[in-house]
Structures are given as C-alpha cells and as structure tokens.
Design a protein around this motif. Sequence first.
Motif, mmCIF file in Angstrom:
data_model
loop_
_atom_site.group_PDB
_atom_site.id
_atom_site.type_symbol
_atom_site.label_atom_id
_atom_site.label_comp_id
_atom_site.label_asym_id
_atom_site.label_seq_id
_atom_site.Cartn_x
_atom_site.Cartn_y
_atom_site.Cartn_z
ATOM 1 N N LYS A 120 0.830 -1.215 0.000
ATOM 2 C CA LYS A 120 0.000 0.000 0.000
ATOM 3 C C LYS A 120 0.863 1.263 0.000
ATOM 4 N N GLY A 121 2.192 1.055 -0.024
ATOM 5 C CA GLY A 121 3.091 2.200 -0.128
ATOM 6 C C GLY A 121 3.804 2.626 1.129
ATOM 7 N N SER A 122 3.712 1.841 2.199
ATOM 8 C CA SER A 122 4.394 2.200 3.444
ATOM 9 C C SER A 122 5.900 2.017 3.280
ATOM 10 N N THR A 123 6.638 3.104 3.350
ATOM 11 C CA THR A 123 8.100 3.014 3.223
ATOM 12 C C THR A 123 8.719 2.303 4.427
ATOM 13 N N ASP A 124 8.107 2.460 5.594
ATOM 14 C CA ASP A 124 8.611 1.770 6.792
ATOM 15 C C ASP A 124 8.544 0.260 6.583
ATOM 16 N N ALA A 125 7.413 -0.197 6.081
ATOM 17 C CA ALA A 125 7.239 -1.626 5.847
ATOM 18 C C ALA A 125 8.176 -2.125 4.757
ATOM 19 N N GLN A 126 8.319 -1.363 3.692
ATOM 20 C CA GLN A 126 9.209 -1.741 2.591
ATOM 21 C C GLN A 126 10.651 -1.845 3.068
ATOM 22 N N ARG A 127 11.077 -0.863 3.847
ATOM 23 C CA ARG A 127 12.449 -0.850 4.358
ATOM 24 C C ARG A 127 12.685 -2.000 5.344
ATOM 25 N N ASN A 128 11.711 -2.256 6.219
ATOM 26 C CA ASN A 128 11.856 -3.328 7.198
ATOM 27 C C ASN A 128 11.921 -4.701 6.532
ATOM 28 N N LEU A 129 11.110 -4.895 5.497
ATOM 29 C CA LEU A 129 11.151 -6.154 4.754
ATOM 30 C C LEU A 129 12.518 -6.345 4.108
ATOM 31 N N ALA A 130 12.997 -5.292 3.472
ATOM 32 C CA ALA A 130 14.303 -5.342 2.820
ATOM 33 C C ALA A 130 15.393 -5.675 3.838
ATOM 34 N N TRP A 131 15.316 -5.047 4.987
ATOM 35 C CA TRP A 131 16.312 -5.266 6.042
ATOM 36 C C TRP A 131 16.281 -6.710 6.538
ATOM 37 N N ALA B 116 18.521 -10.420 -3.411
ATOM 38 C CA ALA B 116 17.697 -9.988 -4.540
ATOM 39 C C ALA B 116 16.357 -9.433 -4.058
ATOM 40 N N LEU B 117 15.741 -10.113 -3.085
ATOM 41 C CA LEU B 117 14.476 -9.621 -2.532
ATOM 42 C C LEU B 117 14.705 -8.333 -1.747
ATOM 43 N N ALA B 118 15.847 -8.256 -1.069
ATOM 44 C CA ALA B 118 16.182 -7.049 -0.319
ATOM 45 C C ALA B 118 16.300 -5.860 -1.278
ATOM 46 N N VAL B 119 16.994 -6.077 -2.397
ATOM 47 C CA VAL B 119 17.142 -5.019 -3.404
ATOM 48 C C VAL B 119 15.767 -4.589 -3.927
ATOM 49 N N ARG B 120 14.919 -5.562 -4.165
ATOM 50 C CA ARG B 120 13.586 -5.277 -4.690
ATOM 51 C C ARG B 120 12.788 -4.369 -3.755
ATOM 52 N N TRP B 121 12.847 -4.685 -2.448
ATOM 53 C CA TRP B 121 12.097 -3.884 -1.483
ATOM 54 C C TRP B 121 12.769 -2.533 -1.219
ATOM 55 N N PHE B 122 14.107 -2.507 -1.165
ATOM 56 C CA PHE B 122 14.803 -1.228 -0.988
ATOM 57 C C PHE B 122 14.505 -0.299 -2.164
ATOM 58 N N ASN B 123 14.391 -0.882 -3.358
ATOM 59 C CA ASN B 123 14.046 -0.091 -4.541
ATOM 60 C C ASN B 123 12.690 0.583 -4.382
ATOM 61 N N ARG B 124 11.738 -0.161 -3.888
ATOM 62 C CA ARG B 124 10.393 0.394 -3.687
ATOM 63 C C ARG B 124 10.415 1.533 -2.669
ATOM 64 N N ALA B 125 11.154 1.293 -1.575
ATOM 65 C CA ALA B 125 11.236 2.320 -0.534
ATOM 66 C C ALA B 125 11.954 3.564 -1.055
#
Length: 294
Positions: free
Chosen positions: A81-92, A105-114
């Motif tokens: 839904k666009g939460s940068t906190d959630a995107q960053r935490n997932l990537a981390w 690779a998944l970390a890069v994908r989520w960091f990209n979104r954030a």
Amino acid sequence: MTLSKKKQFLCLLFVLMALHICTIPVVKAKTYQDPIVQMSQAAKNGQITAQVELATAYEHGEGITKDTSKAIFWYCKAALKGSTDAQRNLAWMFLNARGVEQDEALAVRWFNRAAKSGDAYAKKILAQLDQSLQTNKTICIKLPTAYWETKKCTRHCQKTVQLVKEIAPAYNIDTRLVLALIQQESNFKSTALSHKGAMGLMQLMPQTAKRFHVKKVWDPKQNIQGGIRYLSWLLKQYKGDVRLSLAAYNAGEKAVERYKGVPPYKETQNYVRRIIKIYGQNYHPFEKNISMLK
C-alpha cells in the motif's frame, strides 16, 4: 453549646455526611482492551500504521509471541500500500537474514520500492548493493488460515496453542511451524497413537522420546518439549532447511540421507507440502550449538 446540643449537632452532621456519600455516583473503572487486540483489529481493517506496528511486534516478539511469518505477512500488506517503513523493514529482514533465509535480490527489490517512495535510508543502502540482482520469488507471503486460528479450535486445542507459545520461544522456534507440525501429526489430540507407535501431540516414537529425554511422553508439555528439541536439532543438521527437517521428522534422518533430499514417499511429500503451506517458509533460523539436553 451544651453537651446535649453538641451531641445533636454531631448526629445531624453525621447523617448529612452519610446522605452525601450515598448520593455520590459510583464511577466504574474503565476497561481498556488489550492493545495488541486493538492493533490486530485495526490492521485487519486496513489501517497501514497498525499493520506496520503489528508486523514489528511479531518480528521482535513485543507484547506478542514472536512469529516471523506473520511479521512478513503484515509488513507485506502495508508495503504493497506504499508504506516506506514496511518496505524498508522487509528489505532489512531479507538482507540480514532476520528470521528468514538471506535473499539479497528480494532485499534489493524492497529497498528499490522504498527508495522510489523517497526513503533516504533505503537509497543509501541500495547504493551499496548489487542493483542488477533479479528474482522470480513471490514478493509477499499469503498465509492460509490455520486450524488453530479458527473457531474449530476447541478448549483443548487452545491449551495446546498456549503451551506451544510458552515453550517454543525458549528454543527460538517459530510457534507457527510447531503448531503446523502438531496439526499434521496429531490434529491437536494429546492421546493420539499411530499404528507405528508414535505418541502424543508431536507423535514421538519411543526411541525419539528417550533420545530427547522425555520421561512422560503422554504429558502434553513434555511431549511438546521433546518434539521441539528434536525439530531444533534437525534444523541445525539441515542448516535451517525446513523441508529437509520436516522430511526427517516424518521419515527419519537416514531416509533423507539416502535420497539426498525429501524421500520419494507420497506420505512424506504430502506431509512436507501441507506444513510448508501453513508455515509459509522454506527456511528457519537454527541454533548452531543446540543441545538435546536443553
């Protein structure tokens, strides 16, 4: 004032005070709902902030039993839904293998979104990673509703769930994995006995119970402790590979070694598939120095 008049005055004063006290409205203490329950309800209603907070609580075990699968589930809900906190935490989590198998690779994908959402920290970390990494893995985990999460879970089932929540964290084992295994093994029946002689909630064979120092195999608590010890040991043996650990739990370690993977037994393959479907992950962090005596 004479003594008699003084007594009359004091009696009148006492009566007035009593009447005043009796007319004071009784104020009932406010009852506040469990904040985790409130947060869970808000998350289910689609509130992004609540979803992130609930995910964080599950990730770190704050006020609730630690559950990495549910943490990722709720982070994903908010992240999509666009939460940068959630995107960053997932990537981390994926970058540092926090409760999941490391996946850059998944970390890069989520960091990209954030980063695209304007998160400065994500941009900083992303600059240090290989942004050319690609993955076909599902970006989010969708966990099916488990038996113990429904109204079908009887009082006995609920007691078992509570026992698992008390015991599993001491062994750093995800409660959802243990409960999924119990559901498959005994369907939460503490008196379950297989035709091969496996006993109790986690269906311990006599030799397994002895190996992991279970003296009263029919005692639910001891049975769960023994099963969790065995599962912890298997996760160490197979370096966190949930599929191999489950296959060994079901068919034995020798069968896994013989076939160098999940044995081609229909029962074992279905067993692994069903538990993985509920648990949602193929990897689980493992204790490098796990002891059978722990």
